[in-house]
Design a protein around this motif. Sequence first.
Motif, mmCIF file in Angstrom:
data_model
loop_
_atom_site.group_PDB
_atom_site.id
_atom_site.type_symbol
_atom_site.label_atom_id
_atom_site.label_comp_id
_atom_site.label_asym_id
_atom_site.label_seq_id
_atom_site.Cartn_x
_atom_site.Cartn_y
_atom_site.Cartn_z
ATOM 1 N N ARG A 67 -10.338 19.468 -9.253
ATOM 2 C CA ARG A 67 -9.729 18.494 -10.189
ATOM 3 C C ARG A 67 -10.785 17.587 -10.802
ATOM 4 O O ARG A 67 -10.762 17.307 -11.998
ATOM 5 C CB ARG A 67 -8.674 17.664 -9.457
ATOM 6 N N VAL A 68 -11.712 17.120 -9.980
ATOM 7 C CA VAL A 68 -12.756 16.225 -10.485
ATOM 8 C C VAL A 68 -13.663 16.965 -11.467
ATOM 9 O O VAL A 68 -14.022 16.426 -12.517
ATOM 10 C CB VAL A 68 -13.584 15.644 -9.318
ATOM 11 N N ALA A 69 -14.029 18.207 -11.134
ATOM 12 C CA ALA A 69 -14.910 18.986 -12.014
ATOM 13 C C ALA A 69 -14.270 19.200 -13.382
ATOM 14 O O ALA A 69 -14.953 19.143 -14.413
ATOM 15 C CB ALA A 69 -15.242 20.323 -11.368
ATOM 16 N N ASN A 70 -12.956 19.426 -13.412
ATOM 17 C CA ASN A 70 -12.266 19.660 -14.685
ATOM 18 C C ASN A 70 -11.965 18.365 -15.442
ATOM 19 O O ASN A 70 -11.614 18.413 -16.621
ATOM 20 C CB ASN A 70 -10.954 20.416 -14.446
ATOM 21 N N LYS A 71 -12.116 17.220 -14.776
ATOM 22 C CA LYS A 71 -11.745 15.943 -15.380
ATOM 23 C C LYS A 71 -12.789 15.414 -16.347
ATOM 24 O O LYS A 71 -12.457 14.829 -17.375
ATOM 25 C CB LYS A 71 -11.498 14.919 -14.266
ATOM 26 N N PHE A 72 -14.064 15.633 -16.038
ATOM 27 C CA PHE A 72 -15.131 15.012 -16.824
ATOM 28 C C PHE A 72 -15.769 16.023 -17.776
ATOM 29 O O PHE A 72 -15.940 17.195 -17.443
ATOM 30 C CB PHE A 72 -16.203 14.423 -15.893
ATOM 31 N N MET A 73 -16.128 15.529 -18.960
ATOM 32 C CA MET A 73 -16.680 16.387 -20.005
ATOM 33 C C MET A 73 -17.945 17.099 -19.551
ATOM 34 O O MET A 73 -18.158 18.281 -19.845
ATOM 35 C CB MET A 73 -16.955 15.562 -21.265
#
Length: 353
Positions: A67-73
């Motif tokens: 989730r964190v990896a997909n959250k930030f550009m």
Amino acid sequence: MEGSKILVILEDFDLRIKITEILKIGKYHVKSTGSGKQAIDIIRKNPVDVIISGINVAEIDGFGILRVANKFMETAGINFIMLLNDKDYDLARRVMELGADGYLMNPFDDGELLNQVEVRLRKKRLQHELFLKQNLQLRNIHNSRDDMSWLRSRFEGSLPRHFKKNQILYYRGERRALGLHYILSGKIKTYVTDTAGNVLITGIYGPHEYFGLQGALLGAENKEIAEAIDSAEILTIPFAEVQHLISSYPEIFSVFAKDLAQTLSERDERLLDIAYYSVRKRIAKAIIGLSRSGHDADNGSFMLPRSDLACLVGIASETLSRVLGDFTKERLIEKEGNNIIVLNINSLMMMKN
């Protein structure tokens, strides 16, 4: 791809070492950790190309890392492979729904692991090449001497439609022919009419020009009637395709906006001409504009039916014939049927109001 950076996140130390050694044999740069929190810190500071993660990880589990990896550009483009227990297909479906790029069932052999990584890296490389190609195409829009040459190239090989002289392409209010229309040969006129049947030509277009932009951008309906002045070949870009072009290549919209603004500016100028200029001055300006439009092969001449020229200027055909007769006597123009040859462009330009 040799030299790519891979992060392995597993709580099982022995499995983590095994995977790291296999990847190093493949000549990848590998980092590993058993902490989800440390893993997030690594990818935020120095993003990697691929993450291989288990679900049961200390501090932040594999789902949280995903989730964190997909959250930030800066990390959303990292390929994420989740390591699962053998035949746990319900969990595999869940991780794919959460945005993982793939999964690997444990136990696995060396070939399966290396193949999964190589497939993800190849996909990322192709996406990068496509991005560069698209941006090169966009730069070519602005580097080209003709902004529309790039757009024309997008539809090379399309089958043209053939229209006979005086054939209607579409009527005002129609949606069936909504889109952008490109002329391969011939001439097209667009016009509007009132309830009394009076006609005002809004545009005349020749080879390598396009029309229908207003309707294509609004997406509502055609605002004018389009008719072939003579035999013509037309390529039509449907409305849905125009919208796809704009969404895929946003900078093409600036080309459309520029051309639409130019068209509106020319129409405003014509309205001012009708309001304030004499008939002789208006006809002289129309002749100059048409002779410079490049629709015909001979410089300083053009071919257009008298009725169309009258509708373009906004006068009766009888009035046009009288003024053209005067211009011929004054040696400003020469008439050969529907062909008008400009003899003295300076005098036409200096025509008094």
